[in-house]
Motif scaffolding. Structure first.
Motif, PDB file in Angstrom:
ATOM      1  N   CYS A  49      39.733  26.231  36.466  1.00 53.10           N
ATOM      2  CA  CYS A  49      39.733  27.631  36.886  1.00 53.10           C
ATOM      3  C   CYS A  49      39.415  27.727  38.377  1.00 53.10           C
ATOM      4  O   CYS A  49      38.474  27.078  38.860  1.00 53.10           O
ATOM      5  N   SER A  50      40.187  28.537  39.083  1.00 57.29           N
ATOM      6  CA  SER A  50      39.874  28.871  40.472  1.00 57.29           C
ATOM      7  C   SER A  50      39.481  30.334  40.514  1.00 57.29           C
ATOM      8  O   SER A  50      40.221  31.190  40.015  1.00 57.29           O
ATOM      9  N   SER A  51      38.336  30.610  41.097  1.00 58.92           N
ATOM     10  CA  SER A  51      37.826  31.983  41.085  1.00 58.92           C
ATOM     11  C   SER A  51      38.561  32.859  42.095  1.00 58.92           C
ATOM     12  O   SER A  51      39.241  32.360  42.999  1.00 58.92           O
ATOM     13  N   GLN A  52      38.407  34.160  41.922  1.00 61.15           N
ATOM     14  CA  GLN A  52      38.993  35.116  42.850  1.00 61.15           C
ATOM     15  C   GLN A  52      38.323  34.967  44.211  1.00 61.15           C
ATOM     16  O   GLN A  52      37.126  34.681  44.304  1.00 61.15           O
ATOM     17  N   SER A  53      39.096  35.160  45.261  1.00 58.85           N
ATOM     18  CA  SER A  53      38.587  35.036  46.620  1.00 58.85           C
ATOM     19  C   SER A  53      37.331  35.892  46.808  1.00 58.85           C
ATOM     20  O   SER A  53      37.302  37.074  46.454  1.00 58.85           O
ATOM     21  N   GLY A  54      36.265  35.278  47.325  1.00 63.03           N
ATOM     22  CA  GLY A  54      35.021  35.995  47.583  1.00 63.03           C
ATOM     23  C   GLY A  54      34.047  36.013  46.421  1.00 63.03           C
ATOM     24  O   GLY A  54      32.923  36.494  46.560  1.00 63.03           O
ATOM     25  N   HIS A  55      34.460  35.491  45.254  1.00 63.70           N
ATOM     26  CA  HIS A  55      33.589  35.469  44.079  1.00 63.70           C
ATOM     27  C   HIS A  55      32.954  34.095  43.917  1.00 63.70           C
ATOM     28  O   HIS A  55      33.649  33.080  43.942  1.00 63.70           O
TER      29      HIS A  55
ATOM     30  N   TYR B  49      41.213  30.343  25.996  1.00 61.91           N
ATOM     31  CA  TYR B  49      40.015  30.155  26.813  1.00 61.91           C
ATOM     32  C   TYR B  49      40.205  30.889  28.135  1.00 61.91           C
ATOM     33  O   TYR B  49      41.142  30.615  28.889  1.00 61.91           O
ATOM     34  N   LEU B  50      39.305  31.795  28.380  1.00 65.30           N
ATOM     35  CA  LEU B  50      39.398  32.674  29.532  1.00 65.30           C
ATOM     36  C   LEU B  50      38.324  32.357  30.553  1.00 65.30           C
ATOM     37  O   LEU B  50      37.161  32.158  30.201  1.00 65.30           O
ATOM     38  N   CYS B  51      38.731  32.325  31.789  1.00 64.70           N
ATOM     39  CA  CYS B  51      37.806  32.180  32.902  1.00 64.70           C
ATOM     40  C   CYS B  51      37.730  33.524  33.609  1.00 64.70           C
ATOM     41  O   CYS B  51      38.742  34.222  33.741  1.00 64.70           O
ATOM     42  N   ALA B  52      36.540  33.898  34.047  1.00 56.38           N
ATOM     43  CA  ALA B  52      36.363  35.148  34.769  1.00 56.38           C
ATOM     44  C   ALA B  52      35.462  34.909  35.967  1.00 56.38           C
ATOM     45  O   ALA B  52      34.526  34.101  35.897  1.00 56.38           O
ATOM     46  N   SER B  53      35.740  35.592  37.048  1.00 53.65           N
ATOM     47  CA  SER B  53      34.866  35.463  38.216  1.00 53.65           C
ATOM     48  C   SER B  53      34.264  36.818  38.570  1.00 53.65           C
ATOM     49  O   SER B  53      34.778  37.868  38.189  1.00 53.65           O
ATOM     50  N   SER B  54      33.166  36.757  39.262  1.00 55.63           N
ATOM     51  CA  SER B  54      32.477  37.970  39.698  1.00 55.63           C
ATOM     52  C   SER B  54      31.648  37.633  40.932  1.00 55.63           C
ATOM     53  O   SER B  54      31.499  36.466  41.301  1.00 55.63           O
ATOM     54  N   SER B  55      31.121  38.675  41.542  1.00 53.88           N
ATOM     55  CA  SER B  55      30.300  38.508  42.731  1.00 53.88           C
ATOM     56  C   SER B  55      28.935  39.091  42.455  1.00 53.88           C
ATOM     57  O   SER B  55      28.836  40.204  41.923  1.00 53.88           O
TER      58      SER B  55
END
Lengths: 114, 113
Positions: free
Chosen positions: A23-29, A89-95
């Protein structure tokens, strides 16, 4: 802005094998969470990583493990696969900070265990 | 008993109808409430985010939270065929130990022409 990307999109494994999902996270997360979604069910929390450390874990056995890298990307490893591990399988990103509950999900990896 | 209960549907409505989707929950520590939309073979997409009780409106979507009744709702006005998807409610207590979301099972919605 780059969204959350996951690989591979589909995977077929045999019971007892091991699997690694990426998984690659969203930019800035800098926080990454992993969820398991069985067919017809809501996502279930597996664990979360922040600053390369596990920062919370759901009710999953130790054969589910993970890593987070300095660039905030992450891996989910599952050992000794069982038939019931078949799921999306889900990956999620957050800040972190206000609104950190807002998770941004990737499209998932569909794992089939035969 | 599950922490979050959601009617799985399926729910079928004609185009233009008002849709009401609901969840109930048992954990009084939940403070953050979200609705996600999930299309087939895709990841969930955040639609609405609400803190504590109250209403929030965004275009055709309105989210309501009633903490005293442990009940949340999502209303979709002027429903469109493109709204056909599974709608997941999700909640968080932010008690430390990670930002864990607890999801309902999802309600499958079909908006027909």
């Amino acid at each position: 802005e780059t969204g959350v990307t996951q690989s591979p999109t589909h995977l077929i494994k045999t019971r007892g094998q091991q699997v690694t999902l990426r998984c690659s996270s969203q930019s800035g997360h800098n926080t990454v969470s992993w969820y398991q979604q069985a067919l017809g069910q809501g996502p279930q929390f597996i664990f979360q990583y922040y600053r390369e450390e596990e920062n919370g874990r759901g009710n999953f056995p130790p054969r589910f493990s993970g890593l987070q890298f300095p660039n905030y990307s992450s891996e989910l490893n599952v050992n000794a696969l069982e038939l019931d591990d078949s799921a999306l399988y889900l990956c999620a990103s957050s800040s972190p900070g206000p609104g950190e509950e807002k998770l941004f999900f990737g499209s998932g990896t569909q794992l089939s265990v035969l | 008993q599950k922490e979050v209960e959601q009617d799985p549907g399926p729910l079928s409505v004609p185009e233009g109808a008002i849709v009401s989707l609901n969840c109930t929950y048992s954990n009084s520590a939940f403070q953050y409430f979200m609705w996600y939309r999930q299309y087939s073979r895709k990841g969930p997409e955040l639609l609405m985010y609400t803190y504590s009780s109250g209403n929030k409106e965004d275009g055709r979507f309105t989210a309501q939270v009633d903490k005293s009744s442990k009940y949340i709702s999502l209303f979709i006005r002027d429903s469109q065929p493109s709204d056909s998807a599974t709608y997941l409610c999700a909640m968080s207590a932010r008690t430390g130990g990670g930002n864990k979301l607890t999801f309902g099972t999802g309600t499958q919605l079909k908006v027909e022409l």
